[in-house]
Design an enzyme around this catalytic site. Structure first.
Site, mmCIF file in Angstrom:
data_model
loop_
_atom_site.group_PDB
_atom_site.id
_atom_site.type_symbol
_atom_site.label_atom_id
_atom_site.label_comp_id
_atom_site.label_asym_id
_atom_site.label_seq_id
_atom_site.Cartn_x
_atom_site.Cartn_y
_atom_site.Cartn_z
ATOM 1 N N GLY A 43 0.841 -1.196 0.000
ATOM 2 C CA GLY A 43 0.000 0.000 0.000
ATOM 3 C C GLY A 43 0.872 1.241 0.000
ATOM 4 O O GLY A 43 2.102 1.164 0.072
ATOM 5 N N SER A 47 -0.160 4.420 4.645
ATOM 6 C CA SER A 47 -1.448 3.711 4.613
ATOM 7 C C SER A 47 -1.712 2.903 5.878
ATOM 8 O O SER A 47 -2.850 2.537 6.156
ATOM 9 C CB SER A 47 -1.531 2.790 3.386
ATOM 10 O OG SER A 47 -0.538 1.778 3.452
ATOM 11 N N GLY A 48 -0.664 2.609 6.639
ATOM 12 C CA GLY A 48 -0.840 1.856 7.878
ATOM 13 C C GLY A 48 -0.223 0.474 7.861
ATOM 14 O O GLY A 48 -0.452 -0.321 8.774
ATOM 15 N N SER A 50 2.868 -0.612 8.402
ATOM 16 C CA SER A 50 3.724 -0.888 9.564
ATOM 17 C C SER A 50 2.903 -1.023 10.834
ATOM 18 O O SER A 50 3.162 -1.907 11.661
ATOM 19 C CB SER A 50 4.771 0.223 9.720
ATOM 20 O OG SER A 50 5.644 0.231 8.616
ATOM 21 N N SER A 117 5.938 -1.803 -2.206
ATOM 22 C CA SER A 117 5.965 -2.748 -3.334
ATOM 23 C C SER A 117 4.945 -2.403 -4.426
ATOM 24 O O SER A 117 3.978 -3.123 -4.624
ATOM 25 C CB SER A 117 5.791 -4.193 -2.855
ATOM 26 O OG SER A 117 4.706 -4.383 -2.005
#
Length: 171
Positions: A43, A47-48, A50, A117
């Protein structure tokens, strides 16, 4: 010989033979009382990924599941510290992480990989090197660009808007 950052034309190692382990993946799964796999979080920056990855690791560990987070920024402090953010370096970054993830999966762990990615081909290549179809679970952490930019804990969206970051996904 290609530079460390270009994954395309690296020299092929010669006189190298795979050394089989004496402990099988099935034995590790029996000891762990769970199967292994790679949960691949992809993402935008902010975006969150981690946040989700460390919370998932905590939940799994609390349940007795052997889990480990591979985080994009953390990996770039060591193993991939010689890579930039060009398309070629991004591909090499994911190739290396894919190989590391495969080793973790073979070792009986649930590896939680949190990486931007952006290229489907790179994620598909990681999926293809896994031994079993269920070894790679891709999760897109969907968050609007506006929300990612609002969070912008690293200041990357502001830097991208100012032209200071040229290879940035999201803006």
């Amino acid at each position: 010989m290609a530079s460390a950052g270009s994954g395309a034309d690296q020299s092929v190692s010669t006189n190298v033979v795979w050394h089989e382990n004496h402990v099988t993946r099935a034995e590790r799964a029996g000891l762990n009382k769970h199967k292994s796999c790679a949960v691949w979080l992809t993402g935008l920056s902010g975006s969150g990924k981690s946040t989700v990855s460390v919370h998932l690791e905590r939940i799994l560990t609390d349940r007795g599941v052997r889990a480990y987070v591979l985080d994009g920024d953390n990996i770039r402090h060591g193993l991939n510290g010689n890579l930039g953010f060009s398309p070629e370096d991004r591909t090499e970054n994911i190739r290396r992480i894919g190989e590391v993830s495969k080793l973790f999966v073979d070792g009986g762990m649930i590896v939680i990989a949190a990486f931007i990615s952006p290229y489907r081909a790179d994620r598909d290549k990681v999926r293809s090197i896994m031994d079993d179809p269920g070894d790679f679970v891709e999760v897109h952490v969907d968050c609007s660009v506006e929300e990612c930019e609002r969070r912008d804990v690293k200041g990357l969206y502001a830097k991208a808007r100012a032209g200071e970051v040229r290879t940035f996904y999201g803006r």
